[in-house]
Design an enzyme around this catalytic site. Sequence first.
Site, PDB file in Angstrom:
ATOM      1  N   ARG A 135      42.776  17.156 -25.155  1.00 51.74           N
ATOM      2  CA  ARG A 135      41.328  16.962 -25.221  1.00 51.74           C
ATOM      3  C   ARG A 135      40.580  18.124 -24.583  1.00 51.74           C
ATOM      4  O   ARG A 135      40.836  18.486 -23.441  1.00 51.74           O
ATOM      5  CB  ARG A 135      40.955  15.661 -24.489  1.00 51.74           C
TER       6      ARG A 135
ATOM      7  N   ASP B 128      33.326   5.876 -32.691  1.00 47.88           N
ATOM      8  CA  ASP B 128      34.530   5.083 -32.379  1.00 47.88           C
ATOM      9  C   ASP B 128      34.768   4.015 -33.439  1.00 47.88           C
ATOM     10  O   ASP B 128      35.882   3.481 -33.553  1.00 47.88           O
ATOM     11  CB  ASP B 128      34.405   4.390 -31.008  1.00 47.88           C
TER      12      ASP B 128
ATOM     13  N   ARG C 120      41.456  11.582 -35.582  1.00 52.39           N
ATOM     14  CA  ARG C 120      41.265  10.290 -36.254  1.00 52.39           C
ATOM     15  C   ARG C 120      40.925  10.435 -37.741  1.00 52.39           C
ATOM     16  O   ARG C 120      41.260   9.542 -38.516  1.00 52.39           O
ATOM     17  CB  ARG C 120      40.178   9.476 -35.525  1.00 52.39           C
TER      18      ARG C 120
ATOM     19  N   ARG D 249      42.761   2.724 -31.440  1.00 51.51           N
ATOM     20  CA  ARG D 249      41.792   2.400 -32.514  1.00 51.51           C
ATOM     21  C   ARG D 249      42.429   2.464 -33.909  1.00 51.51           C
ATOM     22  O   ARG D 249      41.976   1.773 -34.816  1.00 51.51           O
ATOM     23  CB  ARG D 249      40.551   3.292 -32.425  1.00 51.51           C
TER      24      ARG D 249
ATOM     25  N   LYS E  80      45.455   0.460 -24.068  1.00 53.97           N
ATOM     26  CA  LYS E  80      44.381   1.276 -23.466  1.00 53.97           C
ATOM     27  C   LYS E  80      43.109   0.451 -23.277  1.00 53.97           C
ATOM     28  O   LYS E  80      42.439   0.553 -22.252  1.00 53.97           O
ATOM     29  CB  LYS E  80      44.084   2.503 -24.326  1.00 53.97           C
TER      30      LYS E  80
HETATM   31  O1  LIG Z   1      31.033   7.502 -22.471  1.00 55.07           O
HETATM   32  C1  LIG Z   1      32.012   6.954 -22.989  1.00 55.07           C
HETATM   33  O2  LIG Z   1      32.691   6.117 -22.352  1.00 55.07           O
HETATM   34  C2  LIG Z   1      32.378   7.264 -24.377  1.00 55.07           C
HETATM   35  C3  LIG Z   1      31.633   8.166 -25.133  1.00 55.07           C
HETATM   36  C4  LIG Z   1      31.997   8.524 -26.528  1.00 55.07           C
HETATM   37  O3  LIG Z   1      32.732   9.700 -26.500  1.00 55.07           O
HETATM   38  P1  LIG Z   1      32.268  11.125 -27.075  1.00 55.07           P
HETATM   39  O4  LIG Z   1      30.904  11.434 -26.643  1.00 55.07           O
HETATM   40  O5  LIG Z   1      33.297  12.044 -26.498  1.00 55.07           O
HETATM   41  O6  LIG Z   1      32.299  11.043 -28.566  1.00 55.07           O
HETATM   42  C5  LIG Z   1      32.890   7.464 -27.124  1.00 55.07           C
HETATM   43  O7  LIG Z   1      33.378   7.916 -28.369  1.00 55.07           O
HETATM   44  C6  LIG Z   1      34.048   7.153 -26.187  1.00 55.07           C
HETATM   45  O8  LIG Z   1      34.917   6.216 -26.761  1.00 55.07           O
HETATM   46  C7  LIG Z   1      33.558   6.552 -24.904  1.00 55.07           C
HETATM   47  C1  LIG Z   2      37.602   5.691 -24.776  1.00 58.57           C
HETATM   48  C2  LIG Z   2      37.658   6.007 -26.045  1.00 58.57           C
HETATM   49  O1  LIG Z   2      37.427   7.198 -26.553  1.00 58.57           O
HETATM   50  P1  LIG Z   2      37.511   8.517 -25.816  1.00 58.57           P
HETATM   51  O2  LIG Z   2      38.932   8.817 -26.036  1.00 58.57           O
HETATM   52  O3  LIG Z   2      36.549   9.360 -26.547  1.00 58.57           O
HETATM   53  O4  LIG Z   2      37.187   8.367 -24.378  1.00 58.57           O
HETATM   54  C3  LIG Z   2      37.921   5.002 -27.032  1.00 58.57           C
HETATM   55  O5  LIG Z   2      38.229   5.326 -28.177  1.00 58.57           O
HETATM   56  O6  LIG Z   2      37.825   3.843 -26.664  1.00 58.57           O
END
Ligand SMILES: O=C(O)C1=C[C@@H](OP(=O)(O)O)[C@@H](O)[C@H](O)C1
Ligand SMILES: C=C(OP(=O)(O)O)C(=O)O
Length: 310
Positions: free
Chosen positions: A4, A192, A223, A265, A290
């Site tokens: 990441r 998501d 994804r 997911r 998770k």
């Molecule tokens: O603030 C958070 O907990 C999240 C923000 C989003 O991520 P991104 O902004 O990286 O897309 C979301 O997709 C992730 O599952 C959770």
């Molecule tokens: C937490 C998640 O995403 P991220 O991996 O962007 O934090 C999620 O898919 O629930």
Amino acid sequence: MRRRPLGPLTTALRGLGVDLRHGAREGHHPLTVHADGVEGGALTLDAGQSSQYLTALLLLGPLTAGGLDITVTDLVSEPYVEITLAMMRDFGAEVRQEGRTYSVAPTGYRARTYAVEPDASTASYFFAAAALGPGRSVTVPGLGTGALQGDLAFADVLRRMGAEVTVGAEGTTVRSTGTLRGLTVNMRDISDTMPTLAAIAPFADGPVRIEDVANTRVKECDRLDACAENLRRLGITVRTGPDWIEIHPGTPTGPATIATHGDHRIVMSFAVTGLRTPGITFDDPGCVKKTFPRFHQVFDAFRGAAPDLT
Ligand SMILES: O=C(O)C1=C[C@@H](OP(=O)(O)O)[C@@H](O)[C@H](O)C1
Ligand SMILES: C=C(OP(=O)(O)O)C(=O)O
């Protein structure tokens, strides 16, 4: 986690004087931080790949000595910023927003009792299952008109596809109407739930095109590719581009083992496809831990439950 990208957050923290060192690859986990408080100041941030760079810094703001001014040049997943600001304010933070600049005062936080909403992203699997029907209805209590989570907007996508959706003060209900229309939808704010939609898309009466979701390529897995790969395994025609996926109508055909890539997911989404596709199994069903360790038990019970479920 090592895949990441973290670069923009690393750059911002270093700009604030934080001694942050990456252990393996620059801009990626693992990392070590040596800090003795953060003075604060002004910075510019590109959050076009992840809102989490911005929300991490916003959350830090009240704990700095002098406050933070963050100017954002690009931003995805904006509802996560809104929910973060709302929660910070609930815990005593003061944040002003002018255009794309967020100014956070050095107030610290005040502890309090706080009720956490039911998870709207998790609800998407059950809402999608309801929209698939036939004759199903799902109600999620506690996730209604006042909800802070952007992912509740997934219910609006199902409404556009033909499901009957009621969002009330007490909760949200999705009911199948027997119709599931194809559509083009921008999911930048709610990415998501992109795999959830992809997993029911073959059952729509026309193509489903999901746009502006480039950042889903840097989640637990890529994804967009994972959805395409698994739908193709089920015999469905799929096209993808840098930030989009287009899924054509068809009858998914098992038996097939879904390649989960360790992504919760992907499992939960294709479990919904499995309601209408005999013979779907997962190469790593346990990765749901998770966010939803009991997903398979709950979903199996749901599969056998009465058609109106709360
Ligand atoms: O603030 C958070 O907990 C999240 C923000 C989003 O991520 P991104 O902004 O990286 O897309 C979301 O997709 C992730 O599952 C959770
Ligand atoms: C937490 C998640 O995403 P991220 O991996 O962007 O934090 C999620 O898919 O629930």
